[in-house]
Design a protein around this motif. Structure first.
Motif, PDB file in Angstrom:
ATOM      1  N   ALA A  70       0.885  -1.193   0.112  1.00 29.99           N
ATOM      2  CA  ALA A  70      -0.004   0.053  -0.095  1.00 29.99           C
ATOM      3  C   ALA A  70       0.675   1.396  -0.128  1.00 29.99           C
ATOM      4  CB  ALA A  70      -0.703  -0.145   1.246  1.00 29.99           C
ATOM      5  N   LEU A  71       2.181   1.016   0.293  1.00 26.81           N
ATOM      6  CA  LEU A  71       3.250   2.181   0.092  1.00 26.81           C
ATOM      7  C   LEU A  71       4.258   2.005  -0.852  1.00 26.81           C
ATOM      8  CD1 LEU A  71       4.291   4.945   1.236  1.00 26.81           C
ATOM      9  CD2 LEU A  71       5.636   3.543   2.715  1.00 26.81           C
ATOM     10  N   ILE A  72       4.236   2.911  -1.870  1.00 21.46           N
ATOM     11  CA  ILE A  72       5.227   2.987  -2.831  1.00 21.46           C
ATOM     12  C   ILE A  72       6.200   4.014  -2.887  1.00 21.46           C
ATOM     13  CG2 ILE A  72       5.398   3.077  -5.456  1.00 21.46           C
ATOM     14  CD1 ILE A  72       4.131   0.577  -4.830  1.00 21.46           C
ATOM     15  N   ALA A  73       7.562   3.703  -2.602  1.00 25.13           N
ATOM     16  CA  ALA A  73       8.650   4.561  -2.545  1.00 25.13           C
ATOM     17  C   ALA A  73       9.391   4.766  -3.846  1.00 25.13           C
ATOM     18  CB  ALA A  73       9.660   4.203  -1.443  1.00 25.13           C
ATOM     19  N   ASP A  74       9.100   5.862  -4.462  1.00 27.23           N
ATOM     20  CA  ASP A  74       9.671   5.986  -5.979  1.00 27.23           C
ATOM     21  C   ASP A  74      10.930   7.029  -5.733  1.00 27.23           C
ATOM     22  OD1 ASP A  74      10.175   6.747  -8.501  1.00 27.23           O
ATOM     23  OD2 ASP A  74       8.213   7.011  -8.997  1.00 27.23           O
ATOM     24  N   LEU A  75      12.187   6.262  -5.662  1.00 26.01           N
ATOM     25  CA  LEU A  75      13.343   6.659  -5.183  1.00 26.01           C
ATOM     26  C   LEU A  75      14.084   7.132  -6.576  1.00 26.01           C
ATOM     27  CD1 LEU A  75      14.419   4.084  -2.622  1.00 26.01           C
ATOM     28  CD2 LEU A  75      12.649   6.244  -2.176  1.00 26.01           C
ATOM     29  N   GLY A  76      14.481   8.615  -6.548  1.00 26.53           N
ATOM     30  CA  GLY A  76      14.928   9.030  -7.839  1.00 26.53           C
ATOM     31  C   GLY A  76      13.820   9.176  -8.999  1.00 26.53           C
ATOM     32  N   ASP A 106      17.246  16.350  -6.428  1.00 34.07           N
ATOM     33  CA  ASP A 106      17.358  17.462  -7.604  1.00 34.07           C
ATOM     34  C   ASP A 106      16.426  18.298  -6.932  1.00 34.07           C
ATOM     35  OD1 ASP A 106      17.576  19.140  -9.778  1.00 34.07           O
ATOM     36  OD2 ASP A 106      17.954  17.479 -11.080  1.00 34.07           O
ATOM     37  N   PRO A 107      16.776  19.701  -6.847  1.00 32.00           N
ATOM     38  CA  PRO A 107      15.993  20.917  -6.612  1.00 32.00           C
ATOM     39  C   PRO A 107      14.906  20.909  -7.456  1.00 32.00           C
ATOM     40  CG  PRO A 107      18.323  21.629  -6.609  1.00 32.00           C
ATOM     41  CD  PRO A 107      18.412  20.183  -6.802  1.00 32.00           C
ATOM     42  N   ILE A 108      15.206  21.050  -8.916  1.00 35.27           N
ATOM     43  CA  ILE A 108      14.363  21.121  -9.978  1.00 35.27           C
ATOM     44  C   ILE A 108      13.340  19.883  -9.958  1.00 35.27           C
ATOM     45  CG2 ILE A 108      14.283  21.070 -12.487  1.00 35.27           C
ATOM     46  CD1 ILE A 108      17.193  22.214 -12.451  1.00 35.27           C
ATOM     47  N   VAL A 109      13.572  18.706  -9.553  1.00 39.30           N
ATOM     48  CA  VAL A 109      12.467  17.738  -9.716  1.00 39.30           C
ATOM     49  C   VAL A 109      11.538  18.289  -8.554  1.00 39.30           C
ATOM     50  CG1 VAL A 109      12.185  15.313  -8.829  1.00 39.30           C
ATOM     51  CG2 VAL A 109      13.940  16.069 -10.746  1.00 39.30           C
ATOM     52  N   LEU A 110      12.019  18.741  -7.256  1.00 42.82           N
ATOM     53  CA  LEU A 110      11.178  18.955  -6.076  1.00 42.82           C
ATOM     54  C   LEU A 110      10.335  20.034  -6.717  1.00 42.82           C
ATOM     55  CD1 LEU A 110      14.070  18.312  -3.839  1.00 42.82           C
ATOM     56  CD2 LEU A 110      12.146  17.154  -3.771  1.00 42.82           C
ATOM     57  N   VAL A 111      10.821  21.147  -7.101  1.00 45.50           N
ATOM     58  CA  VAL A 111       9.921  22.303  -7.626  1.00 45.50           C
ATOM     59  C   VAL A 111       8.782  21.803  -8.466  1.00 45.50           C
ATOM     60  CG1 VAL A 111       9.961  24.480  -8.822  1.00 45.50           C
ATOM     61  CG2 VAL A 111      11.889  24.063  -7.307  1.00 45.50           C
ATOM     62  N   HIS A 112       9.131  21.012  -9.524  1.00 43.83           N
ATOM     63  CA  HIS A 112       7.989  20.507 -10.422  1.00 43.83           C
ATOM     64  C   HIS A 112       7.186  19.548  -9.573  1.00 43.83           C
ATOM     65  CE1 HIS A 112       8.898  22.136 -14.355  1.00 43.83           C
ATOM     66  NE2 HIS A 112      10.194  21.795 -13.877  1.00 43.83           N
ATOM     67  N   GLY A 113       7.654  18.896  -8.758  1.00 42.26           N
ATOM     68  CA  GLY A 113       6.580  17.905  -8.142  1.00 42.26           C
ATOM     69  C   GLY A 113       5.832  18.403  -7.145  1.00 42.26           C
ATOM     70  N   ARG A 114       6.299  19.436  -6.335  1.00 41.21           N
ATOM     71  CA  ARG A 114       5.464  20.225  -5.366  1.00 41.21           C
ATOM     72  C   ARG A 114       4.348  21.080  -6.132  1.00 41.21           C
ATOM     73  NH1 ARG A 114      10.702  21.124  -1.654  1.00 41.21           N
ATOM     74  NH2 ARG A 114      10.563  19.304  -0.596  1.00 41.21           N
ATOM     75  N   ALA A 115       4.545  21.507  -7.267  1.00 40.83           N
ATOM     76  CA  ALA A 115       3.822  22.454  -8.006  1.00 40.83           C
ATOM     77  C   ALA A 115       2.750  21.459  -8.653  1.00 40.83           C
ATOM     78  CB  ALA A 115       4.447  23.110  -9.090  1.00 40.83           C
ATOM     79  N   VAL A 125       9.525  14.242  -1.347  1.00 38.68           N
ATOM     80  CA  VAL A 125      10.429  14.581  -0.284  1.00 38.68           C
ATOM     81  C   VAL A 125      12.008  14.543  -0.819  1.00 38.68           C
ATOM     82  CG1 VAL A 125       9.264  13.731   1.633  1.00 38.68           C
ATOM     83  CG2 VAL A 125      10.928  12.558   0.649  1.00 38.68           C
ATOM     84  N   GLU A 126      12.773  15.675  -0.457  1.00 35.60           N
ATOM     85  CA  GLU A 126      14.050  15.890  -0.540  1.00 35.60           C
ATOM     86  C   GLU A 126      15.081  14.760   0.238  1.00 35.60           C
ATOM     87  OE1 GLU A 126      15.698  19.761  -0.305  1.00 35.60           O
ATOM     88  OE2 GLU A 126      17.583  19.345  -1.441  1.00 35.60           O
ATOM     89  N   ALA A 127      15.621  13.849  -0.617  1.00 35.52           N
ATOM     90  CA  ALA A 127      16.537  13.242   0.178  1.00 35.52           C
ATOM     91  C   ALA A 127      17.528  12.406  -0.981  1.00 35.52           C
ATOM     92  CB  ALA A 127      15.704  11.864   0.885  1.00 35.52           C
ATOM     93  N   ASP A 128      18.609  11.958  -0.462  1.00 38.93           N
ATOM     94  CA  ASP A 128      19.693  11.418  -1.072  1.00 38.93           C
ATOM     95  C   ASP A 128      19.783   9.982  -0.944  1.00 38.93           C
ATOM     96  OD1 ASP A 128      22.344  10.894  -2.414  1.00 38.93           O
ATOM     97  OD2 ASP A 128      22.627  12.989  -2.671  1.00 38.93           O
ATOM     98  N   LEU A 129      19.911   9.240  -2.053  1.00 36.41           N
ATOM     99  CA  LEU A 129      19.889   7.878  -1.796  1.00 36.41           C
ATOM    100  C   LEU A 129      21.173   7.182  -1.248  1.00 36.41           C
ATOM    101  CD1 LEU A 129      18.472   6.120  -5.187  1.00 36.41           C
ATOM    102  CD2 LEU A 129      18.036   5.950  -2.787  1.00 36.41           C
TER     103      LEU A 129
END
Ligand code: SAM
Length: 268
Positions: A70-76, A106-115, A125-129
């Motif tokens: 029931a939880l998917i973690a899409d990393l990268g 990647d801050p760009i991915v986070l900006v698009h994702g949050r928008a 969420v912002e995190a580094d693998l």
């Protein structure tokens, strides 16, 4: 959050935007189109492979949610794609209570994702693998008791060097996951590529936010460690199906993406 000039980095290509150009998207800049053109000269089937990579994510997520995660973690996670093709959208079509955590550094991915992400079924969420302990802690804070986690690491581990040890990162993340969890990996494979083409492709990525480390089919299989691979095992992503047997080794000599889906802790 507002996208500011320095964050957009229009003078340097980003792997997420490069992938998006190849998949026919629109959230990129001339520098990304130039990088994609360079890659297509070396690997004329790169766009076909990028689209097959997205189709694999869709098939794999559909399968692991159908198996009860029931939880998917899409990393990268990369940039959001066309409506209906994003991981959380695929997951809720199978189970309306499914939740997706997108992770990227990647801050760009986070900006698009949050928008773009307005649904309650997903968070970015912002995190580094490369810090798997903190990634695992963040994921488990979203865990839905009684269910497994689908760890999705598609087209991201080939951005980690041998020194960064993607195998150890996968192992640590898997060890932290509850019973009933699944692992999904895709990774660009260098088998059959002329060494000149492999280094030319690496040179294209060296100018982007994420360098490229092609690996052999054997090394990619090794990333699955002690998990139990489903269906055909690790194959060209376009041939993967949970109930299909392996059709023989494919080493086309072209640009190719291998993928597989595994149960992390198979029942004895
Ligand atoms: C090529 S895109 C893949 C997108 C998506 N997973 C897919 O299969 O189409 C690679 C993504 O991995 C992200 N990435 C690279 N290194 C990372 C790291 N160390 N931690 C988290 N994300 C990372 C990049 O920012 C980029 O968005």
């Amino acid at each position: 959050m507002r996208a500011t000039g320095p964050l957009l980095q229009v003078d340097r290509s980003h792997s997420a935007r490069l992938c998006e150009v190849l998949q026919g998207g629109k959230k990129h800049f001339p520098v990304d189109r130039a990088a994609a053109a360079g890659l297509l000269r070396i690997a004329p089937n790169a766009a076909e492979v990028a689209l097959a990579g997205r189709a694999f994510v869709i098939a794999a997520v559909r399968h692991v949610v159908a198996c009860g995660t029931a939880l998917i973690a899409d990393l990268g996670s990369g940039l959001p794609g066309p409506d209906g093709t994003n991981t959380h959208e695929v997951a809720v079509r199978v189970d309306s209570s499914a939740h997706t955590v997108y992770v990227d550094n990647d801050p760009i991915v986070l900006v698009h994702g949050r928008a773009l992400l307005r649904e309650p079924s997903a968070v970015i969420v912002e995190a580094d693998l490369r810090q798997p302990t903190s990634v695992a802690a963040r994921l488990l804070s979203e865990w839905i008791p009684g269910s497994g986690v689908g760890l999705v690491m598609t087209s991201v581990l080939h951005h980690l060097s041998d020194q960064e040890d993607p195998g150890a990162i996968v192992e640590q993340l898997c060890a932290a996951m509850p019973d009933g969890s699944f692992l999904v990996i895709s990774h660009l494979c260098g088998d059959g590529l002329h060494p000149k083409d492999a280094s030319a492709a690496a040179a294209v990525y060296a100018k982007t936010s994420s360098p490229l480390y092609l690996r052999s089919a054997e090394q990619i299989r090794h990333l699955f460690g002690g998990t139990r691979l489903l269906g055909p095992g690790v194959v060209e992503v376009s041939s993967w199906h949970p109930h299909r047997a392996r059709q023989g080794d494919e080493s086309s000599g072209r640009w190719h993406l291998l993928g597989g889906v595994a149960e992390i802790r198979p029942a004895a």
